[in-house]
Design a protein around this motif. Structure first.
Motif, short mmCIF file in Angstrom:
data_model
loop_
_atom_site.label_atom_id
_atom_site.label_comp_id
_atom_site.label_asym_id
_atom_site.label_seq_id
_atom_site.Cartn_x
_atom_site.Cartn_y
_atom_site.Cartn_z
N TRP A 189 1.27 -0.89 0.21
CA TRP A 189 0.06 0.04 0.02
C TRP A 189 1.12 1.41 -0.11
CZ3 TRP A 189 -3.38 2.31 4.31
CH2 TRP A 189 -4.22 2.70 4.49
N SER A 190 1.40 0.97 1.29
CA SER A 190 3.12 2.55 0.88
C SER A 190 3.17 2.69 -0.68
CB SER A 190 3.78 2.24 2.20
OG SER A 190 3.20 2.18 3.20
N ILE A 191 3.94 1.90 -1.24
CA ILE A 191 4.40 2.16 -2.84
C ILE A 191 3.74 2.05 -3.57
CG2 ILE A 191 5.06 -0.84 -3.31
CD1 ILE A 191 8.31 1.86 -1.99
N LEU A 192 2.76 1.44 -3.77
CA LEU A 192 1.95 2.45 -4.51
C LEU A 192 1.67 3.31 -4.89
CD1 LEU A 192 -0.16 -1.19 -5.18
CD2 LEU A 192 1.70 -0.95 -6.42
N MET A 193 1.61 3.52 -3.59
CA MET A 193 1.09 5.50 -3.94
C MET A 193 2.21 6.47 -4.19
SD MET A 193 -0.92 8.09 -1.02
CE MET A 193 -2.60 6.74 -1.13
N PRO A 194 3.46 6.08 -4.25
CA PRO A 194 4.89 6.95 -4.80
C PRO A 194 4.22 6.41 -6.19
CG PRO A 194 5.54 5.58 -3.29
CD PRO A 194 4.24 5.80 -3.23
N ALA A 195 3.78 5.08 -6.76
CA ALA A 195 3.97 4.97 -7.82
C ALA A 195 3.17 5.58 -8.72
CB ALA A 195 4.03 3.37 -8.11
N ALA A 196 1.70 5.99 -8.52
CA ALA A 196 0.89 6.77 -8.87
C ALA A 196 1.11 7.67 -8.71
CB ALA A 196 -0.83 6.58 -7.77
N TYR A 197 2.17 8.83 -8.46
CA TYR A 197 2.47 10.14 -8.37
C TYR A 197 3.37 10.02 -9.33
CZ TYR A 197 0.62 11.05 -3.92
OH TYR A 197 -0.47 10.99 -2.56
N CYS A 198 3.96 9.29 -9.69
CA CYS A 198 4.88 9.20 -10.40
C CYS A 198 4.42 8.77 -12.40
CB CYS A 198 5.96 7.79 -10.88
SG CYS A 198 6.95 8.50 -8.93
N PHE A 199 3.66 7.53 -12.18
CA PHE A 199 3.16 7.52 -13.46
C PHE A 199 1.90 8.25 -13.84
CE2 PHE A 199 5.66 4.04 -12.16
CZ PHE A 199 7.03 4.40 -12.99
N SER A 200 1.15 9.04 -13.14
CA SER A 200 -0.14 9.40 -13.58
C SER A 200 -0.38 10.52 -14.20
CB SER A 200 -1.16 9.49 -12.08
OG SER A 200 -0.95 7.75 -11.02
N PHE A 201 0.93 10.96 -14.36
CA PHE A 201 0.69 12.47 -15.31
C PHE A 201 0.50 11.78 -16.86
CE2 PHE A 201 2.89 13.39 -11.40
CZ PHE A 201 2.93 14.56 -11.28
N PHE A 202 1.36 10.62 -17.39
CA PHE A 202 0.74 10.15 -18.10
C PHE A 202 -0.75 10.62 -18.81
CE2 PHE A 202 4.45 7.71 -17.38
CZ PHE A 202 5.30 7.53 -17.90
N SER A 203 -1.48 10.67 -18.55
CA SER A 203 -2.92 10.57 -18.90
C SER A 203 -4.12 10.26 -17.52
CB SER A 203 -2.95 9.23 -20.09
OG SER A 203 -3.14 7.97 -19.34
N SER A 204 -5.18 10.73 -18.06
CA SER A 204 -5.87 10.68 -17.21
C SER A 204 -6.34 8.93 -16.82
CB SER A 204 -7.57 11.24 -16.88
OG SER A 204 -7.90 10.86 -18.14
N ALA A 205 -6.16 8.01 -18.07
CA ALA A 205 -6.50 6.47 -17.74
C ALA A 205 -5.46 5.76 -16.30
CB ALA A 205 -6.58 6.37 -19.01
N VAL A 206 -4.51 6.25 -17.11
CA VAL A 206 -3.49 5.86 -16.12
C VAL A 206 -3.62 6.23 -14.70
CG1 VAL A 206 -0.15 5.89 -15.79
CG2 VAL A 206 -1.73 5.78 -18.24
N ALA A 207 -3.63 7.69 -14.34
CA ALA A 207 -4.04 7.54 -13.40
C ALA A 207 -5.17 6.87 -12.53
CB ALA A 207 -4.62 9.23 -12.83
N LEU A 208 -6.37 6.43 -13.24
CA LEU A 208 -7.57 6.14 -12.69
C LEU A 208 -6.79 4.89 -12.17
CD1 LEU A 208 -10.11 6.01 -12.00
CD2 LEU A 208 -11.11 6.18 -14.51
N PHE A 209 -6.15 4.18 -13.31
CA PHE A 209 -5.96 2.87 -12.88
C PHE A 209 -5.31 2.58 -11.98
CE2 PHE A 209 -2.73 -0.90 -13.90
CZ PHE A 209 -3.23 -1.79 -13.50
N LEU A 210 -4.05 3.40 -11.56
CA LEU A 210 -3.92 3.47 -10.32
C LEU A 210 -3.90 3.66 -9.30
CD1 LEU A 210 -0.26 4.80 -11.70
CD2 LEU A 210 -0.64 2.35 -11.86
N THR A 211 -4.91 4.56 -9.49
CA THR A 211 -5.64 4.49 -7.97
C THR A 211 -6.31 3.53 -7.46
OG1 THR A 211 -5.30 6.97 -8.46
CG2 THR A 211 -7.37 6.14 -6.49
N ARG A 212 -6.93 2.38 -8.25
CA ARG A 212 -7.61 1.90 -8.38
C ARG A 212 -6.97 0.56 -7.45
NH1 ARG A 212 -11.37 1.38 -13.40
NH2 ARG A 212 -13.43 2.75 -12.17
N LEU A 213 -5.73 0.71 -7.73
CA LEU A 213 -4.83 -0.86 -8.01
C LEU A 213 -4.33 -0.46 -6.71
CD1 LEU A 213 -2.94 -3.35 -9.41
CD2 LEU A 213 -1.79 -1.62 -10.03
N LEU A 214 -3.96 0.91 -5.96
CA LEU A 214 -3.41 1.17 -5.04
C LEU A 214 -3.29 0.82 -3.89
CD1 LEU A 214 -3.92 3.67 -3.43
CD2 LEU A 214 -3.05 4.71 -5.41
#
Length: 348
Positions: free
Chosen positions: A48-73
């Motif tokens: 949980w702790s490590i997936l959140m910064p991963a979401a911060y780092c990769f979510s700038f590509f697109s809103s779809a990526v941000a949504l996917f990573l937010t759900r995944l974390l």
């Protein structure tokens, strides 16, 4: 972007602490249910702790990526309530008998949450904001929040019941564990559910707040030597300090080298790197042994002093032949250990 780097560094450190402590405790007794459950709990929290910064780092590509990573974390958080509740049932006496109904209920709930993970009923949209993740949630996310809060509250109730019949060290263990769980529950609900409902986003503090539960549980372990935590704390501290020292010295050395010479793949660079590796490997073992005594000198000072005194006494007595001199050496060391003005040895 600076705040995102800070969040990534903070949560990466939190994940390292969680996972490292879980592995070290598990290795002490790999068949103990409490150790196994503690490891699983730490794995969930670390993910949980490590997936959140991963979401911060990769979510700038697109809103779809941000949504996917937010759900995944949020997936590791699905497993956290049931593991936490199971730990409260077996802690500290380890006499709870496994029940199929317990596992069936929580497995059903986890499967239900996973089935709605990528639907708008769970999280509808997501975007990165300076303070965290701005997301719009649906009814299933609310159900998840209720499940998490209710399960953890029930776990605290289980600990509260144990306070009525446990005595001594075990009662103190449970009290500390319950205090940490309550603080983590309150802070986690505030940062993960309540503040986002008012469009206030500091949700990166939700996984970080679990350190209260871990810290209080660790304190309970330290006080009773449960799970042989002293060894775990010593090793974890030593390796953490070693990593910091090597990173700082390496960064400083590379900075100085690059100021005077071009950092390219050539003979001088190879010699420089080889020298760094040689020096690092030369000081690793003695430095690690010295750093492993650091927690002893502060957290276990009294026991550490006794062990050092016994070690010194053994070294001195090995070279003494005369009985009177040996007796005086023993008396002197006993006076130092007991902080007494006088000591007498009776020999039969």
């Amino acid at each position: 972007m600076e705040i995102q780097y800070f969040i990534a560094l903070l949560l990466g450190t939190v994940a390292a602490i969680q996972l490292g402590l879980g592995i070290l405790i598990f290795q002490r007794n790999k068949t103990n249910r409490i150790n196994i459950t503690f490891l699983l709990l730490m794995i969930c929290l670390a993910l949980w702790s490590i997936l959140m910064p991963a979401a911060y780092c990769f979510s700038f590509f697109s809103s779809a990526v941000a949504l996917f990573l937010t759900r995944l974390l949020t997936v590791p958080a699905f497993f956290f309530p049931s593991i936490f509740l199971y730990l409260t049932k077996i802690f500290p006496e380890n006499t709870y008998k496994n029940k199929a109904a317990f596992f069936a209920f929580h497995a059903t709930f986890i499967l239900l949450l996973l089935s709605f993970l990528f639907s708008d009923y769970y999280i509808k949209s997501s975007q990165i904001v300076p303070g965290g993740i701005d997301f719009k949630f649906g009814i299933i996310y609310i159900v998840f929040g209720i499940y998490l809060a209710a399960t953890m509250a029930y776990g605290c109730y289980e600990l509260l019941k144990k306070l009525t019949f446990l005595k001594g060290a075990q009662r103190y263990q449970v009290l500390l564990f319950m205090a940490g769980a309550i603080i983590s529950l309150i802070l986690g609900m505030i940062f993960a559910f309540i503040l986002p409902a008012f469009n206030i986003y500091f949700n990166f503090l939700a996984p970080a707040s679990t350190l209260f539960c871990i810290g209080f549980l660790t304190q309970a372990i330290i006080k009773t030597r449960f799970m042989d935590i002293r060894v775990a704390i010593n090793r974890l501290t030593a390796y953490f300090i070693l990593i910091v020292i090597y990173l700082l010295l390496g960064a400083f050395s590379l900075f100085v080298y690059s100021r005077f010479l071009s950092f390219e793949l050539n003979f001088l660079t190879v010699v420089f790197l080889a020298t760094l590796l040689f020096l690092g490997s030369s000081i690793y073992h003695p430095l690690r042994l010295h750093l492993q005594t650091t927690p002893d000198r502060f957290l276990f000072r009294e026991k550490y002093l006794y062990e050092q005194a016994i070690k010194e006494l053994g070294e001195k007595s090995g070279s003494i032949v005369e009985l009177n001199e040996l007796e005086e050496t023993f008396c002197q060391k006993i006076r130092e250990i007991l902080r007494s003005d006088d000591a007498t040895i009776y020999m039969l």
